[in-house]
Design an enzyme around this catalytic site. Sequence first.
Site, PDB file in Angstrom:
ATOM      1  CE1 TYR A 138      -3.580   2.474   0.477  1.00 25.98           C
ATOM      2  CE2 TYR A 138      -2.784   2.567   3.058  1.00 25.98           C
ATOM      3  CZ  TYR A 138      -3.831   3.464   1.761  1.00 25.98           C
ATOM      4  OH  TYR A 138      -4.547   4.534   2.018  1.00 25.98           O
ATOM      5  CE  LYS A 175      -9.258  12.714  14.440  1.00 29.30           C
ATOM      6  NZ  LYS A 175      -8.315  11.891  14.673  1.00 29.30           N
ATOM      7  CG  ASP A 209      -6.303  11.707  11.189  1.00 32.25           C
ATOM      8  OD1 ASP A 209      -6.420  10.659  10.671  1.00 32.25           O
ATOM      9  OD2 ASP A 209      -5.928  11.914  12.787  1.00 32.25           O
ATOM     10  CG  HIS A 221      -7.364   7.262  10.124  1.00 32.77           C
ATOM     11  ND1 HIS A 221      -7.068   7.223   9.634  1.00 32.77           N
ATOM     12  CD2 HIS A 221      -7.763   5.124  10.268  1.00 32.77           C
ATOM     13  CE1 HIS A 221      -6.782   6.715   9.229  1.00 32.77           C
ATOM     14  NE2 HIS A 221      -7.141   4.902   9.670  1.00 32.77           N
TER      15      HIS A 221
END
Length: 670
Positions: free
Chosen positions: A21, A536, A540, A542
């Site tokens: 990846y 956050k 991003d 996640h």
Amino acid sequence: MGEEPRRTKPSRAKPWIFRTYAGHSTAAASNALYRKNLSKGQTGLSVAFDLPTQTGYDSDHPLAKGEVGKVGVPISHIGDMRTLFQSIPLGTMNTSMTINATAAWLLALYIAVADEQSVPRDKLQGTTQNDIIKEYLSRGTYVFPPAPSMRLIKDTILFTTREMPKWNPMNVCSYHLQEAGATPEQELAFALATAVAVLDTVKAAGGVDDFGEVVGRISFFVNASTRFIAEMCKMRAFGELWDKITRERYGVTDAKQRLFRYGVQVNSLGLTEQQPENNVYRILLSTLAVTLSKKARARAVQLPAWNEALGLPRPWDQQWSLRMQQILAFETDLLDYGDIFDGSAVIEKKVEELKRAALDELDHIERLGGAIAAVEMGYMKGRLVESNTARLEAIERNEQTVIGVNRYIETEPSPLTTGEDTIMTVPEGVEAGQIARLNAWRAARDGKAVAMALDALRLAAKNGSNIMPPSIACAKAGVTTGEWGFALRSAFGEYRAPTGVGSAARNDTTGLDDIRAEVDRVSRKLGRRMKFLVGKPGLDGHSNGAEQIAVRARDAGMDVVYDGIRLTPEAIVAAAADKRVHVVGLSILSGSHLPLVHDVMERMKEAGLDDVPVVVGGIIPPQDAADLKNAGVAEVYTPKDFELNRIMTDLVRIVEGSADAAAGSADAAE
């Protein structure tokens, strides 16, 4: 003398597709990496796109600041896509693209480049991940609400079924569900519920002569941990359940069309920052889960690098993972035999247990109204947060052993992590260079052709016609990723998914009594309940770490402000002021921590909040941590800081210290 009998070599199964990846910094640098990896024996490509590309922004959009080229390659237009695949013949390549909300657009760009290479569309082989449901649950690169997102998936499936019969238009992705804490039973159930939701949508749309062809092109992308027996049984259960669903629910009679076809990246969640050399063994053991059983063997495997918990792997680190696959496939006798687990009572029992539990969960999701309804009401997200909480607590209590983390933690210094350039960093100037090329692209293109193409795209979005033909026309006209994204935003709107973090503290927690007492004591000192904002910033998505910090702080007795992912620094600072918080925690895993944290700190100072301490968590190299502390950040946490109770104790100490300092300053002023 009679002729000696000829010895026939035993037939070997074909090896899976070898992938890594990859994608970073620029299309040109990523192209060079791809060609190098292919020359080393890699047999397929797996493209990582940067977060602006994944979320439909151009590289010069304010939200893209600090994110360009960080976790993948920026693709702003067909010129970037040409560069990415220069000297790589698309007619013979098998290309996987990890792209979801903007999958239709990246597929359109890929098709447009293939058309330029005169490659017939029916020769194109590969996969667009295109699983938006798991984005709402784990990875966070969604853009549009569920209904139009499902419509885009349906459009790509109908288009590829008609024009690209070798392409997998939908890769149901349970990989990130496990990263978000899913148990094997949840991974099975949630992934299959997603596939059912997609197939039901396509079936209801009509226009397909052989629905088995649609079913036969749905693939899966899964995860596998070091518990490789349970994971292998999960894969066998996946195959048997998929066969049952496609036969009974959709009436598919062709056994080949009912095959469970999947690719895999083995578990990145289990990779540790502590003693990272141990990750080599973890990756190998996880790989066995998806290769040992012939009936449940992956069609394609991509392995993380040993040092991904530290930062971006170098080409050598990726080569090491590729060699692991090649040794397993070519040096061992794994591919010489049939399924070595057939007839095992232990395996059969475990498979049946997993199937029963998954079917029970599937039935519950069906009663809720299906996967989309279960997303919108926050059911699936809540279950994942609960499961991940239980996993982390088991590690904290030493009920689940992680070597080098909570057991056998004494270690020799690793020669692999010393010296310069032990991880790859995105060069300075990448973002500025990408923006300069983007501006030059806009200046050189035919503005009238772009406007006409975008008008046709907006019309298709509104009237319900298939989005792919006008998207391909946009690609060829020179439309940018951001222009495509905002054209569809204007038609579909944007969406914020449930966070899965409730407001009520759990009563069944252990080990928090002392921390709760400290929170109560400091809250009395402050004159109100200690309040903690978890933010956050950037693109991003996640959110696992942020969610677990928010849950533990809530359970420790703090008031918690957590509004989910992709917040601007302005929004975070405004919320800190409006909610009168005592401490701000920033979670950033994309590598954009330096510009984003500095931005937040400067805005807090301008807003008169420079007395509110800031803590930061993420995959942050030591030199960057030192930079952040020099800028005034109170504490920096990385994946090695797995003891959440210790972090809670730190927060109480930091808030009390800040309050005492403020009181001292006030006394001095008097």
